[in-house]
Design a protein around this motif. Structure first.
Motif, short mmCIF file in Angstrom:
data_model
loop_
_atom_site.label_atom_id
_atom_site.label_comp_id
_atom_site.label_asym_id
_atom_site.label_seq_id
_atom_site.Cartn_x
_atom_site.Cartn_y
_atom_site.Cartn_z
N VAL A 350 0.83 -1.20 0.00
CA VAL A 350 0.00 0.00 0.00
C VAL A 350 0.86 1.25 0.00
O VAL A 350 1.86 1.33 0.73
CB VAL A 350 -0.92 0.02 1.24
CG1 VAL A 350 -1.83 1.24 1.21
CG2 VAL A 350 -1.74 -1.25 1.33
N GLN A 351 0.49 2.22 -0.82
CA GLN A 351 1.05 3.56 -0.74
C GLN A 351 -0.06 4.48 -0.23
O GLN A 351 -1.10 4.63 -0.85
CB GLN A 351 1.56 4.03 -2.10
CG GLN A 351 2.36 5.32 -2.06
CD GLN A 351 1.51 6.58 -2.09
OE1 GLN A 351 0.52 6.64 -2.81
NE2 GLN A 351 1.88 7.59 -1.32
N MET A 352 0.16 5.05 0.94
CA MET A 352 -0.84 5.92 1.56
C MET A 352 -0.14 7.17 2.11
O MET A 352 1.00 7.10 2.57
CB MET A 352 -1.56 5.22 2.72
CG MET A 352 -2.29 3.96 2.35
SD MET A 352 -3.01 3.14 3.79
CE MET A 352 -4.26 4.30 4.26
N ASP A 353 -0.85 8.27 2.09
CA ASP A 353 -0.37 9.50 2.71
C ASP A 353 1.07 9.80 2.28
O ASP A 353 1.30 10.12 1.13
CB ASP A 353 -0.49 9.40 4.23
CG ASP A 353 -1.94 9.21 4.68
OD1 ASP A 353 -2.82 9.77 4.03
OD2 ASP A 353 -2.17 8.49 5.66
N ALA A 457 -10.35 4.52 11.24
CA ALA A 457 -10.15 5.05 9.89
C ALA A 457 -10.85 4.17 8.86
O ALA A 457 -10.32 3.92 7.78
CB ALA A 457 -8.66 5.14 9.58
N TYR A 458 -12.05 3.72 9.20
CA TYR A 458 -12.77 2.78 8.33
C TYR A 458 -12.95 3.31 6.91
O TYR A 458 -12.69 2.59 5.94
CB TYR A 458 -14.14 2.45 8.93
CG TYR A 458 -15.08 1.79 7.95
CD1 TYR A 458 -14.91 0.46 7.59
CD2 TYR A 458 -16.10 2.53 7.35
CE1 TYR A 458 -15.75 -0.13 6.67
CE2 TYR A 458 -16.94 1.93 6.42
CZ TYR A 458 -16.77 0.60 6.08
OH TYR A 458 -17.59 0.03 5.16
N GLU A 459 -13.37 4.55 6.78
CA GLU A 459 -13.65 5.11 5.46
C GLU A 459 -12.42 5.04 4.56
O GLU A 459 -12.50 4.66 3.39
CB GLU A 459 -14.15 6.55 5.59
CG GLU A 459 -15.45 6.71 6.36
CD GLU A 459 -16.64 6.11 5.61
OE1 GLU A 459 -16.54 5.94 4.39
OE2 GLU A 459 -17.66 5.80 6.26
N ARG A 460 -11.27 5.41 5.12
CA ARG A 460 -10.06 5.46 4.31
C ARG A 460 -9.56 4.07 3.93
O ARG A 460 -9.25 3.81 2.76
CB ARG A 460 -8.97 6.23 5.07
CG ARG A 460 -7.67 6.39 4.28
CD ARG A 460 -7.89 7.24 3.04
NE ARG A 460 -6.74 7.29 2.19
CZ ARG A 460 -5.70 8.11 2.36
NH1 ARG A 460 -5.70 8.96 3.38
NH2 ARG A 460 -4.69 8.11 1.52
N ILE A 461 -9.46 3.17 4.91
CA ILE A 461 -8.88 1.87 4.59
C ILE A 461 -9.83 1.03 3.74
O ILE A 461 -9.37 0.24 2.90
CB ILE A 461 -8.46 1.11 5.86
CG1 ILE A 461 -9.67 0.76 6.72
CG2 ILE A 461 -7.45 1.89 6.66
CD1 ILE A 461 -9.33 -0.18 7.88
N THR A 466 -10.75 -1.39 -1.42
CA THR A 466 -11.67 -1.53 -2.56
C THR A 466 -10.94 -1.27 -3.87
O THR A 466 -11.10 -2.01 -4.85
CB THR A 466 -12.85 -0.56 -2.42
OG1 THR A 466 -13.58 -0.86 -1.23
CG2 THR A 466 -13.79 -0.66 -3.62
N THR A 467 -10.13 -0.22 -3.91
CA THR A 467 -9.38 0.10 -5.13
C THR A 467 -8.36 -0.99 -5.45
O THR A 467 -8.18 -1.37 -6.61
CB THR A 467 -8.67 1.45 -4.97
OG1 THR A 467 -9.61 2.42 -4.51
CG2 THR A 467 -8.10 1.92 -6.30
N ILE A 468 -7.68 -1.49 -4.40
CA ILE A 468 -6.69 -2.55 -4.62
C ILE A 468 -7.35 -3.82 -5.15
O ILE A 468 -6.79 -4.51 -6.01
CB ILE A 468 -5.94 -2.83 -3.31
CG1 ILE A 468 -5.02 -1.66 -2.96
CG2 ILE A 468 -5.14 -4.12 -3.40
CD1 ILE A 468 -4.33 -1.79 -1.63
N SER A 469 -8.55 -4.11 -4.67
CA SER A 469 -9.24 -5.32 -5.11
C SER A 469 -9.58 -5.29 -6.60
O SER A 469 -9.85 -6.34 -7.19
CB SER A 469 -10.53 -5.52 -4.30
OG SER A 469 -11.48 -4.50 -4.60
N PHE A 582 -11.00 7.57 -3.39
CA PHE A 582 -9.90 8.46 -3.02
C PHE A 582 -10.48 9.59 -2.19
O PHE A 582 -11.19 10.46 -2.70
CB PHE A 582 -9.21 9.00 -4.28
CG PHE A 582 -8.54 7.94 -5.10
CD1 PHE A 582 -7.25 7.53 -4.82
CD2 PHE A 582 -9.22 7.33 -6.15
CE1 PHE A 582 -6.64 6.55 -5.56
CE2 PHE A 582 -8.61 6.34 -6.90
CZ PHE A 582 -7.33 5.95 -6.61
N LEU A 583 -10.17 9.55 -0.88
CA LEU A 583 -10.76 10.50 0.05
C LEU A 583 -9.76 11.59 0.40
O LEU A 583 -8.54 11.35 0.46
CB LEU A 583 -11.19 9.77 1.33
CG LEU A 583 -12.20 8.64 1.15
CD1 LEU A 583 -12.49 7.98 2.49
CD2 LEU A 583 -13.49 9.16 0.54
#
Length: 638
Positions: A350-353, A457-461, A466-469, A582-583
């Motif tokens: 994962v690439q985040m933030d 952080a449910y919304e973000r993860i 979902t996008t990764i899937s 993407f939030l």
């Protein structure tokens, strides 16, 4: 005083002296624990409670000092939440694998010799099927033979002696080998958080992950260890029983505890490169390594020579640089694992933030390790246009049951780009095999959605998973539609139209979790440019100089006639359902924070925010300087 009163009350009310003694002991222990907790809170109060604030995340609470003594970053809640989701999936998968192995070995243990009249059975031969593997670590579990009381005691012989058929049949009347129960104990997984700081991550693991065993939290900073131990006590009996904190160098600790932990978590401030060699040795066979890298400027090509010295790969500065950072980190972990006849299997990357985070399982196999060159590639990036090509390091040839490993064919590109005529930059090697396990991703996504209340952080993860899937798992790196149009200096088609053209040409295409404008496709670059040439024919561009890369590309006639008719699969399932993928950041200054121990000054406003910086500075101004000594009468008279 309270303890003696309770004991006296119980003795007077209960006529059973034995029960009186038991209750007296129980209440004495209970009151002792209450007094300890009261003393702990009293000590915190005496040190000035205004210096601390309580931070709650998930089910854990920590006491954080107002000064920057121990590192804590609120933005890493995404990191901790997704790590908990992976750890839960790992425990579930580990249990499934254990049951499958148990079933397989039970079938082997239940086999009975078909021809008892001609075969002799030794105690050694029987024990080989169910012998405990004591040399295995926590991931491999012991085997015990259990005989029910009605079956009697198992037969035994002198070591090395052989039972005849008659003796074996006589014994079989008491014990049927097919009824021998093979029991292998599955121990709770042990977790190592190598760089714990405040201990928040370790506390959340202990309190929120069901079935977890001991959690060891390390740090080489005495203030961090003190804070971690304080927070362990602050979180109650569950944390005290499961989490232990040590003052130690993580590298030395992992080297001296090889094959001991089912999961090792590396989340350093900066690069994890110095920890990788010891980390891959401390994980049990089949265990999990979680690793974070926050030195994105290095991994994304800002300092290519530094990246090569730390990770053994040279980065390229393209739109895909963040995914390339993930693949460089995976290649580096694989390189360290190979030195010990081990290899990795990525579960989630994962690439985040402002960081990259990878989750890999580590296995030991000298033969499987030979496949590593097949999973690594060099990258050739054109300096004029967006064309890139991958050069695998190795290849294999299979003949019957034998496999031969050979160097990869090359070069995959000429000296000059066939699309625009410019030179190539070469980067890598990078991990070019899949970086996600879609089965794991689907399992984690289902778990996160079913227990959304447990993830701050449910919304973000959930958006990231979902996008990764929906990503293409076997396509390394990605293209940017805006960059393609910038090269040609043309207006951009909609993403749906471009996706439809690729699908109608017979290729696959998907988005990527790294960039909302990124597109992964298995279509070769000449097909991509043909689609863009067809687009420009209906959407002309202004005249350009002939030596520009865009002019060279458009000067060629398209071989493929693109079809922009909307395809059914041009929208992903999440896009069709209008699921947010993407939030935006939940608050300002959502990013990296100042390293622990550094003095907060006005120049850190961009990192911490004006209110936080002003609060610290005002508090320091109100405090009396400790260096100044009060004046004495002698100094005044003199």
């Amino acid at each position: 005083m309270l303890s003696s009163k309770l004991q006296l009350y119980i003795t007077s009310r209960n006529p059973f002296p034995l029960f009186n003694s038991y209750c007296s002991s129980f209440f004495t222990t209970l009151i002792h624990h209450l007094q300890q907790n009261q003393q702990f809170l009293h000590n915190i109060t005496m040190t000035d409670l205004t210096d601390y604030k309580i931070i709650k995340e998930g089910e854990a609470e920590i006491l954080m000092h107002a000064k920057n003594e121990v590192f804590y970053n609120k933005a890493q809640v995404n990191n901790r939440d997704i790590s908990i989701a992976v750890l839960r999936a790992f425990i579930s998968k580990r249990k499934e694998e254990h049951e499958a192995l148990l079933s397989k070995r039970r079938k082997g243990a239940h086999k009975v010799p078909e021809n008892n009249s001609s075969e002799s059975v030794t105690e050694e031969e029987v024990s080989q099927k169910t012998a405990p593997e004591d040399h295995k670590s926590n991931g491999e579990h012991k085997v015990e033979e259990e005989i029910s009381p009605e079956e009697g005691e198992p037969f035994s012989t002198t070591e090395g002696s052989v039972k005849t058929t008659e003796e074996f049949n006589a014994t079989e009347e008491k014990i049927n080998p097919t009824e021998v129960k093979v029991k292998r104990e599955l121990k709770p997984p042990r977790v190592l958080e190598a760089l714990s700081a405040s201990g928040l991550r370790a506390l959340r693991y202990a309190r929120e992950v069901e079935g977890i065993g001991q959690v060891v939290a390390l740090d080489n900073d005495s203030a961090s260890v003190e804070a971690c131990r304080r927070n362990i006590k602050f979180n109650g009996s569950v944390a005290v029983s499961k989490v232990e904190s040590h003052l130690a160098d993580a590298r030395v600790y992992m080297l001296t505890h090889p094959n001991e932990f089912d999961m090792v978590d590396l989340d350093p401030y900066g690069s994890p490169s110095v920890f990788l060699d010891s980390a891959v040795q401390s994980v049990v066979d089949g265990g999990m390594l979680m690793c974070t890298a926050t030195d994105m400027a290095v991994l994304c090509g800002g300092n290519g020579e530094v990246c090569y010295s730390k990770y053994g790969s040279y980065p390229l500065r393209g739109k895909y640089c963040h995914e390339m950072a993930l693949r460089i980190l995976l290649a580096s972990i694989e390189s360290h694992a190979n030195r010990y006849k081990r290899y990795i299997v990525p579960v989630l990357s994962v690439q985040m933030d402002f960081y990259v985070r990878v989750f890999v399982r580590i296995y030991t196999s000298a033969s499987a390790m030979k496949n590593t060159p097949l999973k690594l590639s060099y990258v050739y990036q054109c300096t004029g246009c967006d064309s890139f090509h991958l050069q695998p390091i190795g290849r294999s040839i299979s003949k019957n049951t034998s496999v031969r490993y050979l160097p990869g064919y090359g070069p995959v590109v000429p000296q000059e780009c066939t699309d625009c005529g410019k030179k190539f930059n070469m980067g890598g090697p990078i991990w070019s095999a899949p970086i996600h396990d879609q089965e794991w991703v689907a399992s984690m996504l289902a778990d996160v959605k079913s227990t959304k209340a447990r993830y701050p952080a449910y919304e973000r993860i959930s958006a990231v998973l979902t996008t990764i899937s929906e990503e293409l798992p076997d396509v390394p790196l990605f293209l940017s539609l805006h960059n393609l149009c910038a090269t040609l200096k043309c207006t951009s088609p909609s993403a749906i139209m471009f996706r439809s053209a690729v699908i109608n040409a017979g290729y696959r295409i998907s988005g990527t979790h790294v960039n909302p404008l990124g597109l992964k496709s298995d279509a070769p670059m000449d097909v991509i440019w043909d689609i863009m040439r067809c687009w420009v024919k209906t959407h002309p561009v202004k005249a350009q100089t002939e030596d520009l890369p865009g002019s060279v590309i458009l000067a060629k006639e398209p071989v493929l006639q693109a079809n922009f008719t909307r395809a059914v699969a041009s929208l992903s399932k999440a896009q069709a359902k209008k699921v947010a993928r993407f939030l935006p950041n939940p608050e300002r200054h959502w990013g990296p924070k100042l390293r622990a121990g550094r003095t907060i000054t006005s120049k850190h406003v961009s990192l911490l925010g004006e209110a936080a910086v002003n609060g610290v500075l005002n508090r320091e101004d109100n405090e009396e300087p400790k260096s100044k000594k009060p004046k004495t009468d002698d100094s005044i008279t003199s």
